[in-house]
Design a protein around this motif. Sequence first.
Motif, short mmCIF file in Angstrom:
data_model
loop_
_atom_site.label_atom_id
_atom_site.label_comp_id
_atom_site.label_asym_id
_atom_site.label_seq_id
_atom_site.Cartn_x
_atom_site.Cartn_y
_atom_site.Cartn_z
N LEU A 56 -10.55 -22.28 -38.19
CA LEU A 56 -9.14 -22.51 -38.53
C LEU A 56 -8.22 -21.73 -37.59
O LEU A 56 -7.26 -22.26 -37.04
N VAL A 57 -8.54 -20.44 -37.38
CA VAL A 57 -7.73 -19.59 -36.50
C VAL A 57 -7.74 -20.17 -35.08
O VAL A 57 -6.74 -20.14 -34.37
N ASN A 58 -8.89 -20.72 -34.70
CA ASN A 58 -9.10 -21.27 -33.36
C ASN A 58 -8.37 -22.59 -33.12
O ASN A 58 -8.12 -22.97 -31.98
N SER A 70 -21.88 -16.90 -43.89
CA SER A 70 -21.91 -17.58 -42.58
C SER A 70 -20.97 -18.79 -42.60
O SER A 70 -20.23 -19.02 -41.64
N GLU A 71 -20.96 -19.55 -43.71
CA GLU A 71 -20.06 -20.71 -43.81
C GLU A 71 -18.61 -20.28 -43.91
O GLU A 71 -17.73 -20.86 -43.29
N SER A 72 -18.35 -19.22 -44.70
CA SER A 72 -16.96 -18.77 -44.86
C SER A 72 -16.42 -18.22 -43.54
O SER A 72 -15.33 -18.55 -43.12
N SER A 73 -17.23 -17.41 -42.84
CA SER A 73 -16.72 -16.80 -41.61
C SER A 73 -16.53 -17.83 -40.51
O SER A 73 -15.52 -17.83 -39.80
N GLU A 74 -17.49 -18.77 -40.38
CA GLU A 74 -17.33 -19.80 -39.35
C GLU A 74 -16.11 -20.67 -39.60
O GLU A 74 -15.39 -21.02 -38.66
N THR A 75 -15.86 -21.02 -40.86
CA THR A 75 -14.73 -21.89 -41.17
C THR A 75 -13.40 -21.18 -40.93
O THR A 75 -12.48 -21.76 -40.35
N VAL A 76 -13.29 -19.92 -41.34
CA VAL A 76 -12.05 -19.16 -41.10
C VAL A 76 -11.79 -19.04 -39.60
O VAL A 76 -10.67 -19.25 -39.12
N LEU A 77 -12.85 -18.74 -38.83
CA LEU A 77 -12.68 -18.58 -37.38
C LEU A 77 -12.31 -19.92 -36.72
O LEU A 77 -11.53 -19.96 -35.78
N PRO A 135 -23.60 -36.30 -30.98
CA PRO A 135 -24.04 -34.91 -31.17
C PRO A 135 -22.85 -34.03 -31.55
O PRO A 135 -21.72 -34.30 -31.15
N SER A 136 -23.14 -32.99 -32.34
CA SER A 136 -22.08 -32.10 -32.83
C SER A 136 -21.27 -31.50 -31.68
O SER A 136 -20.05 -31.35 -31.78
N PHE A 181 -16.49 -28.73 -34.89
CA PHE A 181 -16.71 -29.92 -35.71
C PHE A 181 -17.57 -29.60 -36.92
O PHE A 181 -17.32 -30.10 -38.02
N ARG A 182 -18.59 -28.78 -36.75
CA ARG A 182 -19.47 -28.43 -37.87
C ARG A 182 -18.64 -27.82 -39.01
O ARG A 182 -18.87 -28.06 -40.18
N CYS A 183 -17.63 -27.00 -38.62
CA CYS A 183 -16.80 -26.33 -39.63
C CYS A 183 -15.78 -27.27 -40.28
O CYS A 183 -15.54 -27.20 -41.48
#
Length: 604
Positions: free
Chosen positions: A312-314, A303-310, A424-425, A272-274
């Motif tokens: 999306l893949v997830n 950190s924002e780019s890697s979390e968001t890409v992961l 909560p997130s 959700f954060r991403c």
Amino acid sequence: MALRGLAGSGPGSRGPLDEAVAADKEREAPAVVVAGATPEDDEEDEGRSRGLLRWDGFSAWLHCVCVVGFDLELGQAVEVIYPQHSRLTDKEKTNICYLSFPDSNSGCLGDTQFCFRFRQSSGRRVSLHCLLDQFDKDLPVYLKKDPAYFYGYVYFRQVRDKTLKRGYFQKSLVLISKLPYIHFFHTVLKQIAPEYFEKNEPYLEAACNDVDRWPAPVPGKTLYLPIMGVVMKVRIPTCHDKPGTTQIVQLTQQGDAHISVILPTVHEVDLFRCFCPVFLHSQMLWELVLLGEPLVVMAPSPSESSETVLALVNCISPLKYFSDFRPYFTIHDSEFKEYTTRTQAPPSVILGVTNPFFAKTLQHWPHIIRIGDLKPAGEIPKQVKVKKLKNLKTLDSKPGVYTSYKPYLNRDEDIIKQLQKKRPSEAQSVILRRYFLELTQSFIIPLERYVASLMPLQKSISPWKSPPQLRQFLPEEFMKTLEKTGPQLTSRIKGDWIGLYRHFLKSPNFDGWFKTRRKEMTQKLEALHLEALCEEDLLLWTQKHTEVETVDLVLKLKNKLLQADREHLPVKPDTMEKLRTHIDAIILALPEDLQGILLKTSMT
């Protein structure tokens, strides 16, 4: 009678023993020379002289640990590689150097954690540890190792330091692994990196020794992993877990009093954060990822780019994303030219970038997500509409989704209402994860059902013929099944499902998914064929055939055993035992000179 169905894997194939020997030879290669390395003490020399068995525990989890520092003359440089026998090519070291530091414009003061993924050098000889390969088969498809890629897990520290010429202390501790256990390795780094920056190399060596003593990463087993005075309790998922359920490791036994960290997941990110900055478009982004569309995430920090890409893949889990994805990608990456060329259409890849230069370089890409700083948990940023690509200016464009893509499915307003409530997130992530899972399962169940119908009937399997072939996948035949057994049975979402399937069947994700399913089904046929063979009276068969045919049968049966072992065929253990008994009985019925030869071949 011919035994066409018993063809083995051929003379060029390698068995598990060969793989293990190859792995040992690979690891006995000369050590990489590391900048700043010092001679090891006697204990270390003794450890290496014991063969490399000492590092087998370590290499089950990590390829190596790198320390990347900043040199005023050289720029970013790998200062330490540990253990010292770990092998990295120059190209791999260069990639690690540039990917381990945020772009200079990110201004990441303090501590930053992120993840990257990079291609293994083509010249590297692949060695598979047969034991780890065994674990891999029990993993869900989206957690299996990709032999062509490494993951890098980074803990970067940048603090002001007047004693240094540059005025800043800048260093990254990086874990290089084949395992996509993002949450797990970030947690490990949180435990060891801050102290490493204070205590340096001896601390790193002690931490690596702890990892070397860890039990192997066996899926489905509760593992207790001590690291520098802390014990982590984890469980790696298996392919038999029900999708969407997290087997949370609870504190159950009294002996668990010493556990410091309990991880409910090894690989999941805070979904959700991403998605929070663009959650209005979650369903459209799910479609883009499912179809393997070229997608770039522009973010303010790695950190924002890697979390968001992961994330999306997830989002298409339990489907595996079969195209390339780079959680953090820089202009120095060895694939930069390949991925930014304008001479051909953008490739099927998801890139996470932070350098403003990419806004210009990738403005011809069809789908761009631009995110600002991620808000603290529980805060929902103002949602923005989808914008046309022509509105993406080089530097001053606002956060949002830039695309001309028209979704196939109607937007589900219910999920948007749910996510707009204050929670909560973690709770929001559970809701979003369940939503994506139900969407993916509604989409994939009709495909699973159709592919299962391509399997030959069990009665068509004869021990004396090759296993029957799977029927061909015919797109139009599949489309006809959707009228009665389509996604409308499990999903309330309306829209052009047929159009979505047609597009998906041309995508790398369908290709990867179908190849995996076809391999599983072919192996099932091989296993059923082996079981049918074991039910025959093979000794009686040999009495009606010549010695030459009998020897041929023995060799082919042995090849079958090797194939079952090497390919991890889904064969019952007692079937393998029966087959060995058959082979022994047939050999003992042959003349002594032939017995000697055949028993000798069984030892090699």
